[in-house]
Design a protein around this motif. Structure first.
Motif, PDB file in Angstrom:
ATOM      1  N   CYS A 143       0.892  -3.263   4.921  1.00 42.82           N
ATOM      2  CA  CYS A 143       0.044  -3.503   3.829  1.00 42.82           C
ATOM      3  C   CYS A 143      -1.169  -3.384   3.889  1.00 42.82           C
ATOM      4  CB  CYS A 143      -0.483  -4.464   4.739  1.00 42.82           C
ATOM      5  SG  CYS A 143       1.137  -5.819   5.183  1.00 42.82           S
ATOM      6  N   LEU A 144      -1.542  -3.761   2.713  1.00 41.23           N
ATOM      7  CA  LEU A 144      -3.492  -3.178   2.769  1.00 41.23           C
ATOM      8  C   LEU A 144      -4.293  -3.737   3.235  1.00 41.23           C
ATOM      9  CD1 LEU A 144      -4.799  -0.995  -0.232  1.00 41.23           C
ATOM     10  CD2 LEU A 144      -4.797  -3.096  -1.161  1.00 41.23           C
ATOM     11  N   ASP A 145      -5.242  -3.190   3.786  1.00 46.55           N
ATOM     12  CA  ASP A 145      -6.049  -4.436   4.119  1.00 46.55           C
ATOM     13  C   ASP A 145      -6.488  -5.424   3.288  1.00 46.55           C
ATOM     14  OD1 ASP A 145      -8.353  -5.360   5.686  1.00 46.55           O
ATOM     15  OD2 ASP A 145      -9.107  -3.069   6.049  1.00 46.55           O
ATOM     16  N   SER A 153      -0.193   4.321   2.504  1.00 44.72           N
ATOM     17  CA  SER A 153      -0.084   4.654   3.474  1.00 44.72           C
ATOM     18  C   SER A 153       1.222   5.184   4.282  1.00 44.72           C
ATOM     19  CB  SER A 153      -0.129   2.476   4.432  1.00 44.72           C
ATOM     20  OG  SER A 153       0.419   3.104   5.004  1.00 44.72           O
ATOM     21  N   HIS A 183      -3.478  -7.355  -7.884  1.00 43.02           N
ATOM     22  CA  HIS A 183      -3.185  -7.229  -7.032  1.00 43.02           C
ATOM     23  C   HIS A 183      -2.111  -7.893  -7.286  1.00 43.02           C
ATOM     24  CE1 HIS A 183      -5.948  -4.248  -4.193  1.00 43.02           C
ATOM     25  NE2 HIS A 183      -4.998  -3.630  -4.921  1.00 43.02           N
ATOM     26  N   ASP A 220       1.001  -1.186  -0.002  1.00 38.72           N
ATOM     27  CA  ASP A 220       0.021   0.359  -0.026  1.00 38.72           C
ATOM     28  C   ASP A 220       0.810   1.413   0.221  1.00 38.72           C
ATOM     29  OD1 ASP A 220      -2.125   1.734   0.021  1.00 38.72           O
ATOM     30  OD2 ASP A 220      -2.517   1.035   2.665  1.00 38.72           O
ATOM     31  N   GLN A 262       6.986  -2.570   2.005  1.00 36.68           N
ATOM     32  CA  GLN A 262       6.243  -1.601   1.798  1.00 36.68           C
ATOM     33  C   GLN A 262       5.376  -2.149   3.249  1.00 36.68           C
ATOM     34  OE1 GLN A 262       5.243   0.403  -0.284  1.00 36.68           O
ATOM     35  NE2 GLN A 262       6.854  -0.303  -2.210  1.00 36.68           N
TER      36      GLN A 262
END
Length: 215
Positions: A45-47, A36, A55, A33, A43
């Motif tokens: 984390c995206l939800d 963020s 992705h 993400d 990097q």
């Protein structure tokens, strides 16, 4: 007995540090993400509930790269930048196209070992070992041949045929990094002091200045 336990603990810790080039995943995936505000080594984390197939995919590895440049080569990277789902997985790809006699100039990947497979054409490849030996290990590869460039070592590729060539590389990092030697030395911003380069390369100031202008 206590000494043996301590020794085993030290060996286990050393082994863990030796293999821990990148964070090991503690979940199914950690889609990168970049938006963020968190700052981590890698990097954030995206939800996971927001993850989707886009992705984890990249379209275009089959597309011919534009080699109309001074080097006569084009690298199409497939890293965590192109596939956010690679985050924490410790692997990436790169397609490399070569015009006739095109080169990928001497460079290093500071965070990855590279294993290259020739898909079309013939390539001269090699890497140089570290000081003090600086041994050149090189060979000529044909279609279907594979070669490994160890992490951090300076290496290169050159198309030695009259036709186009293509190779595919796998790298042991989601973000292997690239340091092209000539660009780094002669194109740094701000520039490295000319006197340093004169002594390092044992050449006249005019040559150093000319190279800095080019890069």
């Amino acid at each position: 007995m206590a000494d043996q336990v301590l020794l085993l603990s030290l060996l286990a810790t050393t082994f863990a540090l030796a293999i821990a080039f990148e964070p090991s995943p503690l979940q199914d995936f950690c889609v990168a993400d970049p938006a963020s505000p968190a700052r981590v080594n890698g990097q954030p984390c995206l939800d996971s509930k927001l993850a989707n197939a886009s992705h984890f995919s990249f379209k275009g590895i089959h597309v011919l790269g534009n080699t109309s440049n001074p080097q006569g080569s084009k690298v199409t990277p497939v890293t965590v930048v192109q596939i956010p789902g690679l985050n924490t997985l410790g692997i990436s790809l790169a397609r490399i196209d070569y015009a006739p006699w095109g080169v990928v100039p001497p460079h290093t990947h500071p965070r990855a070992t590279e294993i290259l497979t020739v898909l079309e054409g013939s390539l001269s490849v090699g890497f140089v070992t570290s000081n003090p030996n600086n041994q050149l290990i090189s060979t000529v590869l044909q279609k279907g041949d594979v070669f490994v460039f160890p992490v951090g070592l300076v290496h290169f590729q050159r198309n030695i045929g009259n036709g186009n060539a293509v190779s595919l590389s796998a790298l042991s990092s989601q973000n292997p990094g690239v340091i092209t030697i000539a660009n780094a030395v002669f194109g740094s911003k701000p520039a490295i002091d000319t006197d340093v380069l004169i002594k390092a390369f044992q050449v006249d100031k005019s040559i150093v200045s000319s190279l800095q202008t080019q890069f």
